[in-house]
Design a protein around this motif. Sequence first.
Motif, PDB file in Angstrom:
ATOM      1  N   ASP A 229     -21.887  36.798  91.401  1.00 22.64           N
ATOM      2  CA  ASP A 229     -21.671  36.352  90.027  1.00 22.64           C
ATOM      3  C   ASP A 229     -22.228  37.385  89.047  1.00 22.64           C
ATOM      4  OD1 ASP A 229     -21.729  35.075  87.514  1.00 22.64           O
ATOM      5  OD2 ASP A 229     -21.909  33.110  88.452  1.00 22.64           O
ATOM      6  N   PRO A 230     -21.399  37.905  88.138  1.00 21.10           N
ATOM      7  CA  PRO A 230     -21.875  38.925  87.190  1.00 21.10           C
ATOM      8  C   PRO A 230     -23.087  38.490  86.378  1.00 21.10           C
ATOM      9  CG  PRO A 230     -19.491  38.780  87.111  1.00 21.10           C
ATOM     10  CD  PRO A 230     -19.947  37.636  87.974  1.00 21.10           C
ATOM     11  N   LYS A 231     -23.264  37.194  86.174  1.00 22.02           N
ATOM     12  CA  LYS A 231     -24.379  36.702  85.355  1.00 22.02           C
ATOM     13  C   LYS A 231     -25.725  36.849  86.055  1.00 22.02           C
ATOM     14  CE  LYS A 231     -22.711  32.533  84.740  1.00 22.02           C
ATOM     15  NZ  LYS A 231     -21.372  32.618  85.370  1.00 22.02           N
ATOM     16  N   LEU A 232     -25.729  37.115  87.357  1.00 20.11           N
ATOM     17  CA  LEU A 232     -26.984  37.163  88.122  1.00 20.11           C
ATOM     18  C   LEU A 232     -27.526  38.584  88.244  1.00 20.11           C
ATOM     19  CD1 LEU A 232     -26.041  34.645  90.957  1.00 20.11           C
ATOM     20  CD2 LEU A 232     -27.354  34.203  88.868  1.00 20.11           C
ATOM     21  N   SER A 233     -27.492  39.326  87.158  1.00 16.98           N
ATOM     22  CA  SER A 233     -27.916  40.729  87.187  1.00 16.98           C
ATOM     23  C   SER A 233     -29.391  40.880  87.540  1.00 16.98           C
ATOM     24  CB  SER A 233     -27.636  41.384  85.832  1.00 16.98           C
ATOM     25  OG  SER A 233     -28.037  42.745  85.839  1.00 16.98           O
ATOM     26  N   GLN A 234     -30.251  40.115  86.886  1.00 20.17           N
ATOM     27  CA  GLN A 234     -31.686  40.210  87.155  1.00 20.17           C
ATOM     28  C   GLN A 234     -31.996  39.820  88.596  1.00 20.17           C
ATOM     29  OE1 GLN A 234     -34.279  41.285  84.866  1.00 20.17           O
ATOM     30  NE2 GLN A 234     -35.121  41.491  86.926  1.00 20.17           N
ATOM     31  N   GLU A 235     -31.319  38.790  89.084  1.00 16.42           N
ATOM     32  CA  GLU A 235     -31.549  38.341  90.462  1.00 16.42           C
ATOM     33  C   GLU A 235     -31.128  39.422  91.458  1.00 16.42           C
ATOM     34  OE1 GLU A 235     -31.320  34.681  87.959  1.00 16.42           O
ATOM     35  OE2 GLU A 235     -30.260  36.586  88.052  1.00 16.42           O
ATOM     36  N   ARG A 236     -30.032  40.107  91.188  1.00 16.69           N
ATOM     37  CA  ARG A 236     -29.601  41.191  92.090  1.00 16.69           C
ATOM     38  C   ARG A 236     -30.624  42.311  92.126  1.00 16.69           C
ATOM     39  NH1 ARG A 236     -24.490  39.685  90.403  1.00 16.69           N
ATOM     40  NH2 ARG A 236     -24.583  40.988  88.541  1.00 16.69           N
ATOM     41  N   GLN A 237     -31.158  42.663  90.971  1.00 18.49           N
ATOM     42  CA  GLN A 237     -32.138  43.747  90.934  1.00 18.49           C
ATOM     43  C   GLN A 237     -33.453  43.349  91.611  1.00 18.49           C
ATOM     44  OE1 GLN A 237     -32.219  46.167  87.207  1.00 18.49           O
ATOM     45  NE2 GLN A 237     -30.737  44.655  86.464  1.00 18.49           N
ATOM     46  N   ASP A 238     -33.895  42.123  91.370  1.00 16.71           N
ATOM     47  CA  ASP A 238     -35.112  41.650  92.037  1.00 16.71           C
ATOM     48  C   ASP A 238     -34.934  41.628  93.551  1.00 16.71           C
ATOM     49  OD1 ASP A 238     -36.402  41.335  89.634  1.00 16.71           O
ATOM     50  OD2 ASP A 238     -36.093  39.169  89.510  1.00 16.71           O
ATOM     51  N   LEU A 239     -33.779  41.150  93.998  1.00 16.46           N
ATOM     52  CA  LEU A 239     -33.530  41.083  95.431  1.00 16.46           C
ATOM     53  C   LEU A 239     -33.434  42.476  96.046  1.00 16.46           C
ATOM     54  CD1 LEU A 239     -33.047  39.310  97.872  1.00 16.46           C
ATOM     55  CD2 LEU A 239     -30.618  39.188  97.259  1.00 16.46           C
ATOM     56  N   THR A 240     -32.848  43.429  95.320  1.00 19.79           N
ATOM     57  CA  THR A 240     -32.778  44.804  95.823  1.00 19.79           C
ATOM     58  C   THR A 240     -34.176  45.370  96.052  1.00 19.79           C
ATOM     59  OG1 THR A 240     -30.707  45.184  94.624  1.00 19.79           O
ATOM     60  CG2 THR A 240     -31.908  47.117  95.368  1.00 19.79           C
TER      61      THR A 240
END
Length: 477
Positions: free
Chosen positions: A259-270
Motif C-alpha cells: 500500500d503506497p500509504k505505508l511509506s514509514q512502515e516500509r522504511q522502518d521494516l527495511t
Amino acid sequence: MLVQGGSEGLHRRRLKEVRHLLEKVEKGSLESLVMVDALQRLGIAYHFEEEIKSILHEHLLISTFDGYPGNISLYEASLRFRLLRQEGYFMPADIFEGFMTKEKSTVGYVFDLKLWKDIFGLMSMYEASHLGIQGEDILDEAADFSKRALILSVANDIKGTSSQILKELVSNTLSNPFHKSLPRFTSKSVQGYFAWPYEWTGAFGELAISDTNLVQSINQIEIRQISKWWSDLGLAKELKFARDQPMKWYMWPMAILPDPKLSQERQDLTKAIAMIYIIDDIFDVYGSLDELTLFAQAINRWECNEELPNYMKACFRALDDIINDVSFNVFEKHGWNPTDLIRKSWARLCDAFLVEARWFTSRHSPLADEYLKNAIVSSGVHIVMDENQEGHDGSYLDYYMKENPSCSLKGARDHMKEMISDAWKSLNKEFLFPDPFSPSLVRISLNTARMVPLMYDYDENHHLQRIEEYMKSVLHV
C-alpha cells in the motif's frame, strides 16, 4: 502521493473511469468476476476494495442460494471459487465434483477427459487449486489433473491464431499461480488475460500504467531515504564482512506492505531487516563463539556490555536506535509502546542464532526436525530453502539427507516440496479462519511467503536474477 500535479490529476481521472465501469457492470455476471481478476493481476485492486466486496458478495449469495448450476463453465466456477476464497469466504471444494465422471473401472470419480480441450478452464482450475487446505483431496486432484493437461497442451503445440500468447499464459500460470505470486512482479506477464472483447480492458490497462508510475515514484523516494540512512549509519564500514545490500533489504517491505500509504512502515521494516541480515552475518561468518555468547547475553539484558568487541558495540547501538525510532513511530500512530516486545523478539532471534553457532563449533549435526524448530526463529521465511551461503548455518536438506542416508536428492527435495505445500495449506486455513489473527497480519504472512521464491531464486552465478531485473526495469536502480 509525492508526484507531479499533472500526473496525479490524470491518475484521478482514470480511477474515476474505472470506478464507473465497476459500478455499471452486472454484479453477478462472469464479466464482473473477470474485472476483479484483472484488477488484482494488474496490482490496482487496492483502489477498489468496496466495489470488489460488493461484486463478490453478490457471487457469494448466488453460490449460497443457487449453488453451481450444471451449465456453468469450469472457468467461471473455478474463478468464482478462487476469488471468493481469496476474499476470506470459505467456498466448499465439492463444486469441482460437477466436472468429474465415474469411470467403469474401480478408479472411481475422475475429472472428465473432455476438459483437456478447455485451456482457460484448466488454467482457472489450476489457479483455484492453490487455495486448498488440509483434507481437500479434490483440490489436490484438480491441481494434478490440470497441471498434466496444461503441460501436454504446450508440448503438443496449441493451435490457433493466438497460440504463442496462449502458450505464454499457460507457462506463466504453471510457474506463477496468482495466489502464490506478487502482482508487482508479475503484472507485465498478464496482458494476454485481457485480450477478450470487453470495453473496459483499455481503461484498466491505462490505470495500471499510471498507478505503476505513481507507486514507482514513491518507492524511488523511499529507496533514496533508505540509502542515505544506511550510509549515515556507517555499519558498512565498521562491519566490512557483513552484507551491504540495502536495495535487496528494501524489496521485502515493498512486497509485504504494498500500500503506497505505508511509506514509514516500509522504511522502518527495511531497517529492521537490515539488522537481521547484519546480525546473521556476525553469528554466521565472523564472530567467535565467546563473542557471540557475550552478544546474545547483551541483547537478552539489553545492556551494551563493555567486554563486547567494538564491532558488536556498534551493531548494538545501531539496533537500539532503530528500535527506539520504530517504537516512537508506533506510539505516535497507535498509542502504545512496543519497545519491550521488540527487544524480546530480538533476544529470541539471537538465542536461536547462538544455538546454530554452537552446533557448528562443536560439529554437531542436528536432527532435521531439531534444525527446523530452531530455524523457525533464526531463519524465519527461508526455513525450508537450501540457500548455499558461504556461512556455517547449514540447511534442512543437508540434515535431512544425513538423517535419511537411503533417501535420494530427488526424494529429499520432494519431501521439502510436500512440506512447503502443507505450509501453504496452513496459511490458507488461517486466511479463511483468521481468529485470533487479524486479516491484515494474515495478508502480510501470505505476502512474505510469496516473496520467498523470488528472494532465494539464485542462478548459477549466485545472482537473484528476477529481483535484480525488477530493480533495474521498474525501480531504475
